[in-house]
Design a protein around this motif. Structure first.
Motif, PDB file in Angstrom:
ATOM      1  N   PHE A 149       9.133  25.264   9.087  1.00  0.00           N
ATOM      2  CA  PHE A 149      10.524  25.022   9.972  1.00  0.00           C
ATOM      3  C   PHE A 149      10.283  26.595  10.122  1.00  0.00           C
ATOM      4  O   PHE A 149       9.411  27.397   9.742  1.00  0.00           O
ATOM      5  N   CYS A 150      11.300  26.979  11.407  1.00  0.00           N
ATOM      6  CA  CYS A 150      11.237  28.390  11.639  1.00  0.00           C
ATOM      7  C   CYS A 150      12.679  28.672  11.378  1.00  0.00           C
ATOM      8  O   CYS A 150      13.534  28.305  10.962  1.00  0.00           O
ATOM      9  N   SER A 168       5.052  28.119  -6.921  1.00  0.00           N
ATOM     10  CA  SER A 168       3.557  28.092  -7.394  1.00  0.00           C
ATOM     11  C   SER A 168       2.580  27.698  -5.552  1.00  0.00           C
ATOM     12  O   SER A 168       2.176  27.166  -5.815  1.00  0.00           O
ATOM     13  N   LEU A 169       4.421  27.776  -5.229  1.00  0.00           N
ATOM     14  CA  LEU A 169       3.389  27.354  -3.572  1.00  0.00           C
ATOM     15  C   LEU A 169       3.263  27.997  -3.058  1.00  0.00           C
ATOM     16  O   LEU A 169       3.016  29.170  -3.013  1.00  0.00           O
ATOM     17  N   GLU A 170       2.076  28.302  -1.720  1.00  0.00           N
ATOM     18  CA  GLU A 170       1.373  28.819  -0.931  1.00  0.00           C
ATOM     19  C   GLU A 170       1.727  29.576   0.589  1.00  0.00           C
ATOM     20  O   GLU A 170       2.608  27.657   0.913  1.00  0.00           O
ATOM     21  N   ALA A 171       1.763  29.919   1.489  1.00  0.00           N
ATOM     22  CA  ALA A 171       2.439  30.000   2.165  1.00  0.00           C
ATOM     23  C   ALA A 171       1.981  30.933   3.903  1.00  0.00           C
ATOM     24  O   ALA A 171       1.454  31.622   3.285  1.00  0.00           O
ATOM     25  N   VAL A 172       1.703  30.834   5.175  1.00  0.00           N
ATOM     26  CA  VAL A 172       1.346  31.602   5.852  1.00  0.00           C
ATOM     27  C   VAL A 172       2.540  31.226   6.989  1.00  0.00           C
ATOM     28  O   VAL A 172       3.276  30.279   7.348  1.00  0.00           O
ATOM     29  N   THR A 173       3.053  32.487   7.697  1.00  0.00           N
ATOM     30  CA  THR A 173       3.612  32.802   8.079  1.00  0.00           C
ATOM     31  C   THR A 173       3.860  33.929   9.664  1.00  0.00           C
ATOM     32  O   THR A 173       2.412  33.927   9.987  1.00  0.00           O
ATOM     33  N   ARG A 174       3.679  33.180  10.647  1.00  0.00           N
ATOM     34  CA  ARG A 174       3.466  33.446  12.112  1.00  0.00           C
ATOM     35  C   ARG A 174       4.674  33.875  12.834  1.00  0.00           C
ATOM     36  O   ARG A 174       5.903  33.292  12.691  1.00  0.00           O
ATOM     37  N   GLY A 175       5.212  34.863  13.647  1.00  0.00           N
ATOM     38  CA  GLY A 175       5.824  35.641  14.549  1.00  0.00           C
ATOM     39  C   GLY A 175       5.633  36.876  14.150  1.00  0.00           C
ATOM     40  O   GLY A 175       5.567  37.369  13.970  1.00  0.00           O
ATOM     41  N   SER A 176       7.485  37.214  13.890  1.00  0.00           N
ATOM     42  CA  SER A 176       7.916  39.050  13.232  1.00  0.00           C
ATOM     43  C   SER A 176       7.398  39.099  12.405  1.00  0.00           C
ATOM     44  O   SER A 176       6.931  38.419  11.351  1.00  0.00           O
ATOM     45  N   ALA A 177       7.133  40.231  12.007  1.00  0.00           N
ATOM     46  CA  ALA A 177       6.656  40.626  10.613  1.00  0.00           C
ATOM     47  C   ALA A 177       7.318  40.320   9.400  1.00  0.00           C
ATOM     48  O   ALA A 177       8.520  41.042   9.296  1.00  0.00           O
ATOM     49  N   GLN A 190      10.117  37.949   3.591  1.00  0.00           N
ATOM     50  CA  GLN A 190      11.602  39.036   4.098  1.00  0.00           C
ATOM     51  C   GLN A 190      11.094  39.249   5.429  1.00  0.00           C
ATOM     52  O   GLN A 190      10.366  40.138   5.087  1.00  0.00           O
ATOM     53  N   ALA A 191      12.148  39.623   6.312  1.00  0.00           N
ATOM     54  CA  ALA A 191      11.985  40.197   7.070  1.00  0.00           C
ATOM     55  C   ALA A 191      12.401  42.099   6.409  1.00  0.00           C
ATOM     56  O   ALA A 191      13.935  41.657   5.810  1.00  0.00           O
ATOM     57  N   ARG A 192      12.018  43.247   7.122  1.00  0.00           N
ATOM     58  CA  ARG A 192      12.704  44.299   6.811  1.00  0.00           C
ATOM     59  C   ARG A 192      13.730  44.120   7.379  1.00  0.00           C
ATOM     60  O   ARG A 192      13.980  43.928   8.802  1.00  0.00           O
ATOM     61  N   GLU A 193      14.514  44.870   6.642  1.00  0.00           N
ATOM     62  CA  GLU A 193      16.170  45.553   7.798  1.00  0.00           C
ATOM     63  C   GLU A 193      15.758  46.024   8.795  1.00  0.00           C
ATOM     64  O   GLU A 193      14.733  46.622   9.039  1.00  0.00           O
ATOM     65  N   ARG A 194      16.375  45.706   9.468  1.00  0.00           N
ATOM     66  CA  ARG A 194      16.794  45.848  11.183  1.00  0.00           C
ATOM     67  C   ARG A 194      17.390  46.176  12.287  1.00  0.00           C
ATOM     68  O   ARG A 194      18.586  45.205  12.202  1.00  0.00           O
ATOM     69  N   ARG A 195      17.422  46.517  13.193  1.00  0.00           N
ATOM     70  CA  ARG A 195      18.303  46.929  14.202  1.00  0.00           C
ATOM     71  C   ARG A 195      18.319  45.666  14.795  1.00  0.00           C
ATOM     72  O   ARG A 195      16.817  45.089  14.843  1.00  0.00           O
ATOM     73  N   ASP A 196      18.909  45.096  15.523  1.00  0.00           N
ATOM     74  CA  ASP A 196      19.173  44.173  16.604  1.00  0.00           C
ATOM     75  C   ASP A 196      18.624  42.731  15.622  1.00  0.00           C
ATOM     76  O   ASP A 196      17.344  42.479  16.260  1.00  0.00           O
ATOM     77  N   MET A 197      19.130  42.349  14.805  1.00  0.00           N
ATOM     78  CA  MET A 197      18.468  41.021  14.401  1.00  0.00           C
ATOM     79  C   MET A 197      18.460  39.864  15.391  1.00  0.00           C
ATOM     80  O   MET A 197      17.782  38.903  14.655  1.00  0.00           O
ATOM     81  N   GLY A 198      18.520  39.808  16.083  1.00  0.00           N
ATOM     82  CA  GLY A 198      18.717  38.310  17.202  1.00  0.00           C
ATOM     83  C   GLY A 198      17.609  38.623  17.965  1.00  0.00           C
ATOM     84  O   GLY A 198      16.693  37.701  18.569  1.00  0.00           O
ATOM     85  N   THR A 199      16.519  39.336  17.650  1.00  0.00           N
ATOM     86  CA  THR A 199      14.888  38.986  17.960  1.00  0.00           C
ATOM     87  C   THR A 199      14.345  38.630  17.211  1.00  0.00           C
ATOM     88  O   THR A 199      12.680  38.532  17.512  1.00  0.00           O
ATOM     89  N   PHE A 200      14.880  38.594  16.120  1.00  0.00           N
ATOM     90  CA  PHE A 200      13.800  38.048  14.820  1.00  0.00           C
ATOM     91  C   PHE A 200      13.674  35.987  15.039  1.00  0.00           C
ATOM     92  O   PHE A 200      14.243  35.861  14.964  1.00  0.00           O
ATOM     93  N   TYR A 201      12.012  36.223  14.917  1.00  0.00           N
ATOM     94  CA  TYR A 201      11.915  34.753  14.917  1.00  0.00           C
ATOM     95  C   TYR A 201      10.899  34.633  14.058  1.00  0.00           C
ATOM     96  O   TYR A 201       9.415  34.910  14.831  1.00  0.00           O
ATOM     97  N   ALA A 202      10.533  33.737  13.366  1.00  0.00           N
ATOM     98  CA  ALA A 202       8.917  33.720  12.566  1.00  0.00           C
ATOM     99  C   ALA A 202       8.836  31.945  12.253  1.00  0.00           C
ATOM    100  O   ALA A 202       9.957  31.452  11.734  1.00  0.00           O
TER     101      ALA A 202
END
Length: 451
Positions: A149-150, A168-177, A190-202
């Motif tokens: 899911f995104c 126990s699960l493994e994950a691979v994430t692509r997109g924002s850091a 987790q995405a680090r605390e950030r300004r303008d959260m509207g730009t985050f997408y992973a």
């Protein structure tokens, strides 16, 4: 009274009224309002769903006492995926209205009791992502073995976004850091605390290694490649295993060194939409290769396996590692790189500014990406043909063994079949793996020294 003097008088009256506290009215979104959100995505495999909770906090921070009577009483939109289930907003005196947009997200407008200067309102929104099983055509898939899911932010000033799943699960994430942590029985991305959260997408692929179906392939150099598919998808497992078997020996012969991936290299089945337009992808962090549920050709598998050698740890530019990987793959399957035709969009090609497909990529973006791969591959192919196979293998060995050009190493062993020569290669080299990736100038120096 002239028009100019009338305007001046109106300005003086407005300032006087403001100083007396006469200003009032509704604030617009963003007018000295602090917006914060803490958003959590939680994978519930038992219920085959992803639960989303968003906690919002709004503060009226208008600075001047002259505007103390200005208030905030609504905010929006909150973006909620179309088809999201069990949506609700909770908070004292809070109401919401959901408006379909015809796109992938609905807009939600939230109303609440007026908050004046210095006051705060808090409320929560919850919903469930619309999901189906691993082998469905849904963009959100949840199953015991594989989920994808995104996750995205909201148009607010600051906040946190977190995905939580069993440890126990493994994950691979692509997109924002993002960053990954573990606490108790949970794994958090987790995405680090950030300004303008509207730009985050992973987007995140989640695997349960114990439930995937596995077949192992061993290369002549001794590296195990595990092909891992979803339970029940035997056709994918057969096709991809056959492709891996057909290329591992050829790859080691072309490159001249054994595939080195540690314990094992994992080739895993993922949803086609999770790859954002690509057929496969090598993840350097986990050392795994994700391959579309649609299957993969021998050339594509050879390309992704080549990234075990050619990646950001060995060379410092996308065009170099992609060019070397595509050259090695095509050389393995007998398909020569040919220089691409003219650049498909306006402007000039710039391989140093490598373009990567994203979730909103169009046909023009795909054409540019295809051009890049062919151009980078043709450069490496031209170099290899000028040097010859043995010198190219020697140059790649020098590239990968961590040495600097012109440092007078003992002669490199040029590795060609039979396979046992490849297996002995690692024991003959005492130098540690390269710590600094090579740039194109150093690559030229290496080719000049050994080629």
């Amino acid at each position: 009274m002239t028009r100019a003097n009338m305007l001046r008088l109106m300005v003086v009256l407005a300032i006087t009224l403001a100083a007396m506290g006469g200003g009032s009215g509704a604030l617009a979104d963003g007018d000295q309002v602090t917006e914060n959100a803490v958003i959590s995505y939680r994978l519930d495999r038992t219920g085959s769903r992803v639960l989303v909770t968003a906690r919002f906090r709004w503060t009226n921070q208008i600075s001047s006492t002259a505007f103390r009577r200005y208030y905030l009483e609504r905010w929006g939109p909150i973006g909620v995926p179309t088809g999201a289930k069990d949506f609700r907003v909770t908070g004292r005196g809070v109401r919401s209205r959901r408006f379909p947009t015809g796109g992938s997200f609905d807009n939600v407008i939230v109303s609440f009791p007026r908050i004046y200067r210095g006051q705060t309102v808090s409320f929560s929104a919850r919903w469930t992502l619309p999901s189906r099983g691993a082998e469905s055509a849904s963009e959100v898939r949840v199953s015991d073995a594989y989920s994808t899911f995104c996750w995205s932010g909201q148009p607010v000033d600051s906040g946190f976004i977190t995905v939580t799943m069993p440890r126990s699960l493994e994950a691979v994430t692509r997109g924002s850091a993002v960053r990954t942590s573990r606490s108790g029985n949970a794994r958090r991305i987790q995405a680090r605390e950030r300004r303008d959260m509207g730009t985050f997408y992973a987007c995140t692929d989640i695997f349960d290694p114990k439930r995937l179906v596995r077949r192992d392939v061993t290369s002549p150099g001794g590296q195990v490649v595990s092909v891992e598919g979803w339970p029940g998808d035997v056709a994918w497992l057969d096709e991809v295993t056959t492709s891996v078997e057909s290329v591992v020996a050829g790859l080691e012969s072309v490159v001249g060194v054994p595939i080195a991936g540690g314990d094992r290299i994992r080739v895993r089945e993922v949803a086609a939409n999770a790859l954002m337009g690509y057929g496969g992808e090598f993840d350097l962090g986990s050392g795994s290769i994700r391959v579309s549920e649609s299957g993969a050709s021998a050339q594509l598998l050879a390309h992704e396996l080549s990234h075990v050698w050619f990646n950001a740890q060995s060379v410092n530019a996308n065009w170099m590692w992609e060019g070397l990987a595509e050259w090695a793959a095509r050389e393995t399957v007998g398909s020569q790189c040919t220089a691409p035709a003219e650049y498909p969009v306006k402007g000039s090609p710039r391989l140093g500014s490598w373009r990567i497909l994203g979730p909103q990529a169009g046909l023009g973006d795909q054409a540019v990406v295809e051009y890049q791969y062919l151009a980078a591959c043709s450069i490496m192919d031209d170099v290899a043909r000028r040097m010859g196979p043995e010198q190219m293998r020697a140059a790649l060995g020098a590239l990968l063994d961590g040495g600097a050009p012109y440092d007078r190493l003992p002669p490199l062993v040029v590795l060609t079949p039979p396979a046992p020569a490849i297996a002995r290669w690692a024991a003959t080299r005492s130098r540690p793996p390269r710590s600094t990736p090579v740039d194109w100038r150093q690559w030229l120096d290496i080719m000049d020294e050994v080629g």
